[in-house]
Design a protein around this motif. Structure first.
Motif, PDB file in Angstrom:
ATOM      1  N   GLY A   1      62.098 -72.630 -32.070  1.00 30.23           N
ATOM      2  CA  GLY A   1      62.821 -71.388 -31.807  1.00 30.23           C
ATOM      3  C   GLY A   1      63.283 -71.288 -30.377  1.00 30.23           C
ATOM      4  O   GLY A   1      62.797 -71.987 -29.485  1.00 30.23           O
ATOM      5  N   ALA A   2      64.234 -70.397 -30.141  1.00 29.18           N
ATOM      6  CA  ALA A   2      64.747 -70.113 -28.800  1.00 29.18           C
ATOM      7  C   ALA A   2      64.913 -68.616 -28.652  1.00 29.18           C
ATOM      8  O   ALA A   2      65.447 -67.957 -29.544  1.00 29.18           O
ATOM      9  N   SER A   3      64.441 -68.059 -27.541  1.00 32.70           N
ATOM     10  CA  SER A   3      64.533 -66.632 -27.297  1.00 32.70           C
ATOM     11  C   SER A   3      65.084 -66.407 -25.894  1.00 32.70           C
ATOM     12  O   SER A   3      64.543 -66.930 -24.920  1.00 32.70           O
ATOM     13  N   LEU A   4      66.161 -65.644 -25.802  1.00 33.11           N
ATOM     14  CA  LEU A   4      66.842 -65.459 -24.522  1.00 33.11           C
ATOM     15  C   LEU A   4      67.291 -64.014 -24.353  1.00 33.11           C
ATOM     16  O   LEU A   4      67.827 -63.399 -25.266  1.00 33.11           O
TER      17      LEU A   4
ATOM     18  N   THR B   1      67.290 -58.045 -42.609  1.00 39.74           N
ATOM     19  CA  THR B   1      66.278 -57.057 -42.246  1.00 39.74           C
ATOM     20  C   THR B   1      66.721 -56.199 -41.080  1.00 39.74           C
ATOM     21  O   THR B   1      67.287 -56.696 -40.106  1.00 39.74           O
ATOM     22  N   VAL B   2      66.450 -54.914 -41.167  1.00 36.10           N
ATOM     23  CA  VAL B   2      66.621 -53.980 -40.053  1.00 36.10           C
ATOM     24  C   VAL B   2      65.283 -53.289 -39.835  1.00 36.10           C
ATOM     25  O   VAL B   2      64.656 -52.818 -40.793  1.00 36.10           O
ATOM     26  N   THR B   3      64.841 -53.214 -38.579  1.00 34.92           N
ATOM     27  CA  THR B   3      63.609 -52.510 -38.235  1.00 34.92           C
ATOM     28  C   THR B   3      63.881 -51.545 -37.093  1.00 34.92           C
ATOM     29  O   THR B   3      64.512 -51.922 -36.102  1.00 34.92           O
ATOM     30  N   VAL B   4      63.435 -50.316 -37.243  1.00 36.30           N
ATOM     31  CA  VAL B   4      63.587 -49.292 -36.205  1.00 36.30           C
ATOM     32  C   VAL B   4      62.219 -48.991 -35.619  1.00 36.30           C
ATOM     33  O   VAL B   4      61.318 -48.507 -36.318  1.00 36.30           O
ATOM     34  N   HIS B   5      62.067 -49.296 -34.333  1.00 37.56           N
ATOM     35  CA  HIS B   5      60.828 -49.006 -33.617  1.00 37.56           C
ATOM     36  C   HIS B   5      60.918 -47.644 -32.925  1.00 37.56           C
ATOM     37  O   HIS B   5      61.993 -47.029 -32.880  1.00 37.56           O
ATOM     38  N   ARG B   6      59.820 -47.233 -32.347  1.00 38.95           N
ATOM     39  CA  ARG B   6      59.815 -45.958 -31.637  1.00 38.95           C
ATOM     40  C   ARG B   6      60.526 -46.060 -30.295  1.00 38.95           C
ATOM     41  O   ARG B   6      61.152 -45.097 -29.849  1.00 38.95           O
ATOM     42  N   THR B   7      60.436 -47.229 -29.660  1.00 30.67           N
ATOM     43  CA  THR B   7      61.024 -47.397 -28.328  1.00 30.67           C
ATOM     44  C   THR B   7      61.654 -48.774 -28.208  1.00 30.67           C
ATOM     45  O   THR B   7      61.382 -49.687 -29.004  1.00 30.67           O
ATOM     46  N   ARG B   8      62.481 -48.933 -27.187  1.00 28.16           N
ATOM     47  CA  ARG B   8      63.085 -50.222 -26.877  1.00 28.16           C
ATOM     48  C   ARG B   8      62.008 -51.254 -26.532  1.00 28.16           C
ATOM     49  O   ARG B   8      62.119 -52.434 -26.877  1.00 28.16           O
ATOM     50  N   GLU B   9      60.972 -50.829 -25.799  1.00 30.12           N
ATOM     51  CA  GLU B   9      59.923 -51.758 -25.409  1.00 30.12           C
ATOM     52  C   GLU B   9      59.221 -52.337 -26.636  1.00 30.12           C
ATOM     53  O   GLU B   9      58.889 -53.523 -26.686  1.00 30.12           O
ATOM     54  N   GLU B  10      58.994 -51.497 -27.645  1.00 29.51           N
ATOM     55  CA  GLU B  10      58.309 -51.969 -28.836  1.00 29.51           C
ATOM     56  C   GLU B  10      59.170 -52.952 -29.629  1.00 29.51           C
ATOM     57  O   GLU B  10      58.661 -53.940 -30.178  1.00 29.51           O
ATOM     58  N   SER B  11      60.471 -52.727 -29.695  1.00 24.50           N
ATOM     59  CA  SER B  11      61.335 -53.686 -30.380  1.00 24.50           C
ATOM     60  C   SER B  11      61.378 -54.999 -29.606  1.00 24.50           C
ATOM     61  O   SER B  11      61.487 -56.079 -30.197  1.00 24.50           O
ATOM     62  N   GLY B  12      61.282 -54.926 -28.268  1.00 25.12           N
ATOM     63  CA  GLY B  12      61.233 -56.141 -27.475  1.00 25.12           C
ATOM     64  C   GLY B  12      59.999 -56.975 -27.767  1.00 25.12           C
ATOM     65  O   GLY B  12      60.054 -58.211 -27.805  1.00 25.12           O
ATOM     66  N   TRP B  13      58.870 -56.317 -28.001  1.00 28.36           N
ATOM     67  CA  TRP B  13      57.649 -57.036 -28.323  1.00 28.36           C
ATOM     68  C   TRP B  13      57.769 -57.753 -29.666  1.00 28.36           C
ATOM     69  O   TRP B  13      57.156 -58.798 -29.877  1.00 28.36           O
ATOM     70  N   GLU B  14      58.562 -57.199 -30.569  1.00 30.51           N
ATOM     71  CA  GLU B  14      58.759 -57.885 -31.850  1.00 30.51           C
ATOM     72  C   GLU B  14      59.386 -59.258 -31.623  1.00 30.51           C
ATOM     73  O   GLU B  14      58.962 -60.268 -32.203  1.00 30.51           O
ATOM     74  N   THR B  15      60.414 -59.316 -30.790  1.00 34.05           N
ATOM     75  CA  THR B  15      61.067 -60.587 -30.501  1.00 34.05           C
ATOM     76  C   THR B  15      60.121 -61.539 -29.784  1.00 34.05           C
ATOM     77  O   THR B  15      60.088 -62.746 -30.070  1.00 34.05           O
ATOM     78  N   ALA B  16      59.341 -61.000 -28.843  1.00 31.22           N
ATOM     79  CA  ALA B  16      58.393 -61.842 -28.124  1.00 31.22           C
ATOM     80  C   ALA B  16      57.372 -62.461 -29.074  1.00 31.22           C
ATOM     81  O   ALA B  16      57.037 -63.643 -28.974  1.00 31.22           O
ATOM     82  N   HIS B  17      56.900 -61.659 -30.006  1.00 29.61           N
ATOM     83  CA  HIS B  17      55.893 -62.175 -30.913  1.00 29.61           C
ATOM     84  C   HIS B  17      56.490 -63.193 -31.880  1.00 29.61           C
ATOM     85  O   HIS B  17      55.806 -64.122 -32.322  1.00 29.61           O
ATOM     86  N   ALA B  18      57.767 -63.048 -32.209  1.00 30.16           N
ATOM     87  CA  ALA B  18      58.431 -64.028 -33.063  1.00 30.16           C
ATOM     88  C   ALA B  18      58.357 -65.413 -32.437  1.00 30.16           C
ATOM     89  O   ALA B  18      58.089 -66.414 -33.106  1.00 30.16           O
ATOM     90  N   MET B  19      58.580 -65.478 -31.132  1.00 30.08           N
ATOM     91  CA  MET B  19      58.516 -66.760 -30.447  1.00 30.08           C
ATOM     92  C   MET B  19      57.095 -67.313 -30.451  1.00 30.08           C
ATOM     93  O   MET B  19      56.874 -68.509 -30.662  1.00 30.08           O
ATOM     94  N   GLU B  20      56.142 -66.433 -30.255  1.00 35.27           N
ATOM     95  CA  GLU B  20      54.742 -66.870 -30.249  1.00 35.27           C
ATOM     96  C   GLU B  20      54.351 -67.472 -31.585  1.00 35.27           C
ATOM     97  O   GLU B  20      53.599 -68.466 -31.643  1.00 35.27           O
TER      98      GLU B  20
END
Length: 295
Positions: A210-213, A170-189
């Protein structure tokens, strides 16, 4: 996990918010792809795509486009695996995001001769998987922060009495770097909230961790933000409890991810090798497309 029609478990993470610092794993595991590999002391997984003993891709992509630890620069220092983001190259609309996505997505040749395209091959570009409060995956429309997404499905054919190995990239393109960061954060949640998840009727993931770093934490030198996930897959064709592996990386507004589900009888290290190879290649392509320097 991931998103869009095949993200993540082959189905993906949903989209949501939460305090990022709370969602990160305070773990002693190695980061990113290195968490995933289960390597020997020499850094080489113990099995190939057919379960035989042969080298697979190391943990991170090199400037040549293959996996490695980076080239040696002036003074003998390794070249950085994650280039500096060129914000002028970030897509500004859906058409530009789709063009960028097309430069990053991979085909079956990245994984080697054992891997074939599945049918259907590509997910609906307008769909987005969401994990409900009941820990069951459902499909919704794209969230506002996503400009473009694509999931491609592959497999290693059934053989020697075992079922098919399933792979989703999978590849996902967000509008901003911050929004792509939230994707990773939510994956951990999602892993913390639902260690057992239903992909569809009769198909489940169990015992997920999972592990997120961030880049620079532990051994994460290959991604601005890395997430990995492991667990057990049970469902049609699994032949009993099988292996599930997921790896996700972020560069600027882009996230890339590969999920693998191996049936009982398929070597764990062989599954890891496939996931590592796909994720590393897409991360390299994202850096080439959006990093500072010649195109």
């Amino acid at each position: 996990m991931g998103r869009s029609g095949g993200h993540g478990h082959g189905y993906g993470h949903g989209y949501g918010h939460g305090r990022r610092g709370v969602l990160r794993a305070g773990c002693s595991l190695a980061a990113g792809l290195l968490v995933l590999t289960g390597c020997t002391s020499g850094g080489t997984p113990r099995g190939g795509a057919d379960g035989s003993a042969r080298p697979s891709a190391p943990a991170a992509p090199s400037p040549s486009g293959t996996a490695g630890t980076g080239t040696t620069g002036a003074g003998g220092s390794p070249a950085p695996l994650v280039p500096e983001l060129d914000e002028q190259r970030q897509p500004r609309n859906r058409a530009e995001a789709r063009a960028l996505l097309d430069r990053i997505v991979i085909d079956q040749d990245v994984f080697g001769p054992d891997v074939q395209r599945s049918a259907p091959f590509e997910s609906d570009p307008g769909s987005w998987p969401v994990l409900g409060r009941d820990c069951v995956w459902r499909t919704e429309g794209l969230p506002p922060d996503v400009l473009a997404t694509s999931t491609r499905q592959f497999h290693v054919p059934a053989a020697d009495g075992r079922g098919r190995v399933r792979i989703h990239a999978t590849v996902t393109v967000h509008r901003t770097r911050e929004e792509s960061g939230w994707e990773t954060a939510h994956a951990m949640e999602e892993v913390l909230r639902c260690p057992n998840q239903v992909l569809r009727a009769g198909e489940e993931l169990k015992g997920l961790w999972g592990a997120s770093l961030y880049r620079g934490e532990q051994l994460n030198g290959w991604s601005e933000d890395a997430f990995s996930e492991s667990g057990t897959w049970v469902g049609e064709g699994s032949g009993g409890p099988g292996q599930y592996r997921w790896s996700q990386g972020q560069f600027g507004p882009v996230t890339v991810a590969v999920a693998g589900r191996g049936p009982a009888g398929f070597a764990e290290d062989a599954l890891v090798a496939l996931v590592v190879q796909g994720t590393g290649r897409m991360m390299y392509r994202a850096g080439q497309a959006l990093g500072k320097g010649p195109r």
